[in-house]
Structures are given as C-alpha cells and as structure tokens.
Design a protein around this motif. Structure first.
Motif, mmCIF file in Angstrom:
data_model
loop_
_atom_site.group_PDB
_atom_site.id
_atom_site.type_symbol
_atom_site.label_atom_id
_atom_site.label_comp_id
_atom_site.label_asym_id
_atom_site.label_seq_id
_atom_site.Cartn_x
_atom_site.Cartn_y
_atom_site.Cartn_z
ATOM 1 N N GLN A 1 1.166 -1.264 -23.447
ATOM 2 C CA GLN A 1 1.703 -2.340 -24.268
ATOM 3 C C GLN A 1 2.264 -1.710 -25.533
ATOM 4 O O GLN A 1 1.517 -1.354 -26.449
ATOM 5 N N LEU B 1 3.045 -6.367 -21.613
ATOM 6 C CA LEU B 1 2.365 -5.333 -20.849
ATOM 7 C C LEU B 1 3.246 -4.864 -19.700
ATOM 8 O O LEU B 1 3.867 -5.675 -19.002
ATOM 9 N N PHE C 1 -9.199 -7.692 -18.076
ATOM 10 C CA PHE C 1 -8.674 -6.566 -18.841
ATOM 11 C C PHE C 1 -9.735 -5.998 -19.768
ATOM 12 O O PHE C 1 -10.597 -6.735 -20.288
ATOM 13 N N GLY C 2 -9.633 -4.692 -19.988
ATOM 14 C CA GLY C 2 -10.407 -4.070 -21.042
ATOM 15 C C GLY C 2 -9.811 -4.421 -22.389
ATOM 16 O O GLY C 2 -8.738 -5.035 -22.473
ATOM 17 N N SER C 3 -10.486 -4.002 -23.435
ATOM 18 C CA SER C 3 -10.028 -4.332 -24.790
ATOM 19 C C SER C 3 -8.911 -3.408 -25.264
ATOM 20 O O SER C 3 -8.313 -3.652 -26.304
ATOM 21 N N LEU D 1 -4.202 -0.232 -21.553
ATOM 22 C CA LEU D 1 -5.240 -1.140 -21.064
ATOM 23 C C LEU D 1 -5.513 -0.893 -19.588
ATOM 24 O O LEU D 1 -4.589 -0.658 -18.812
ATOM 25 N N PHE E 1 -6.049 -0.984 -12.470
ATOM 26 C CA PHE E 1 -4.666 -0.901 -12.933
ATOM 27 C C PHE E 1 -4.637 -0.385 -14.366
ATOM 28 O O PHE E 1 -5.494 -0.729 -15.169
ATOM 29 N N TYR F 1 -2.145 -0.312 -17.740
ATOM 30 C CA TYR F 1 -0.972 -0.913 -18.357
ATOM 31 C C TYR F 1 -0.701 -0.257 -19.709
ATOM 32 O O TYR F 1 -1.608 0.240 -20.376
#
Lengths: 113, 114
Positions: free
Chosen positions: B37, B43, B105-107, B92, B33, B35
C-alpha cells in the motif's frame, strides 16, 4: 485488466447522518465483493461482504447494495459516528482469480461533529 | 476469524539494504497473500504464498526483489531487497479466514527507505 474504482475520493457527513460510499467495478463476472474499513496505522478491517447472487445485504448499521446491471457497489452507513471516520475500500474477487482480491482506490470518510 | 501478527510494525532503512517482514497466523491457512500500500493509495497484491510451493507473483513484482518464504501453514516472510525510497510503503499480509472467502489482514509494516 480488472479494476475496481470509486466515484469520490473524500466524503464528509454530519454525525448522525447516513453516508453512502460508492464503487464501480469493471468485471461483470466477479462473484464476490467485500467492503473494508482502514483506520490510520491499521490494516483493513472487514465490514461486510456480498455474493453476486444477491443484490442487498445488511449488517449492523451497514448495508451493501450490488447492482450488477451497471456494475455498481455501494456501502451505506446509518447514523454515522465519529468512529466511522476512516478510509473505505471495496474489493472484488475476479473469476479465476485464485482467491486474490482486487481493491478499489478508497474513499476517505470524515464524520463532522 | 484468524489473528495475524506482523513484524516489524515499522522500520526506517537505508537504501540498498534489505528488510524481512514476518507474518504469523494463529491457525493453519492454505493461502497467504502479501500486499503493498503506497502512501495515500489502495492495496496492490504482490504475491500469493502457498505452503510447499513457489509463490505466485503479480505483474510488476519479481522474486528477486520480493522473495517470499512459506515454511509452514502458519508463517510467511516477505523480504524487500535492495531497497530504494520508492519502496517506502505499508506492506500487509492477509489470509483467507474461517468464513467462506473471508479475508483477514495484519496490521501492516510501515517501511520508510532513506
């Protein structure tokens, strides 16, 4: 459409006190809820989750409560520490949502020394 | 849980250019996925990327603006095309983790368009 919202955008508590962060969701058919913590410059970090067939779940210093009657979710953090300062998001998976998450607006929690 | 590496971590780009963000996962995952932000906000899902099929975009997001690739089960890219200052956000990627319905989630990639 579905939405997940929060009652308060900011919350300040004294170190060592307990904190409660609230979340309202709109879709009564949502079946899974997650709380995330996001520190500055980082991605959301999983804290705790709960399925709709439960009303309470406990983790280490955290408890999530689910009240389906009023479509309300809360995160309780016990004995807060400075490291708990962050933005907290609730998220839900709507029914037939293909596993996507719908996020609430977020609450910034500040722990005062 | 899955470990996600996202690159670049941040970038400053000129308006009108494009940026491709990479997301690498240390295990095979079916669904990834993307996202967005926006500053000070929550998000919002851009799209769901499945390997071997077209990405599924959410309302308000289109493939021409946010093309996505998913060449295999451990990698995906998101391109932000023809950027404007309004595209300044954190982007993200996320995957469904190894626990039932767990999401990692990634950073994030902090993008500033000037």
């Amino acid at each position: 459409g579905e939405s997940v919202g929060l009652h308060l955008p900011t919350l300040s508590v004294q170190e060592g006190d307990n904190s409660i962060i609230n979340c309202a969701y709109s879709n009564s058919a949502s079946d899974y809820f997650i709380w995330y913590k996001q520190e500055s410059g980082k991605g959301p970090q999983f804290i705790i989750d709960i399925r709709s067939n439960m009303d309470k779940r406990q983790g280490q210093r955290v408890t999530v409560l689910l009240n389906k009657t009023v479509k309300h979710l809360s995160l309780q953090i016990a004995a807060t520490q400075p490291g708990d300062s962050a933005v907290y998001f609730c998220a839900e998976t709507p029914p037939q949502g293909a596993q996507k998450l719908v996020f609430g607006q977020g609450t910034r929690l500040t722990i005062n020394p | 849980s899955a470990v996600i590496s996202q690159k670049p971590s941040r970038d400053i780009c000129q308006r009108g250019t494009s940026l491709t963000i990479q997301c690498q996962v240390d295990s095979q995952v079916t669904m990834m996925f993307w996202y967005r932000q926006q500053p000070g906000q929550s998000l919002t899902l851009i799209a769901t990327a499945n390997q071997g099929s077209e990405a599924t975009y959410e309302s308000g997001f289109v493939i021409d603006k946010f093309p996505i690739s998913r060449p295999n089960l451990t990698f995906s890219t998101l391109t932000v095309s023809n950027m404007s200052p309004e595209d300044s956000s954190i982007y993200l990627c996320s995957v469904v983790g190894d626990r039932a319905y767990g999401y990692t989630f990634g950073s994030g990639t902090r993008l500033t368009v000037v």
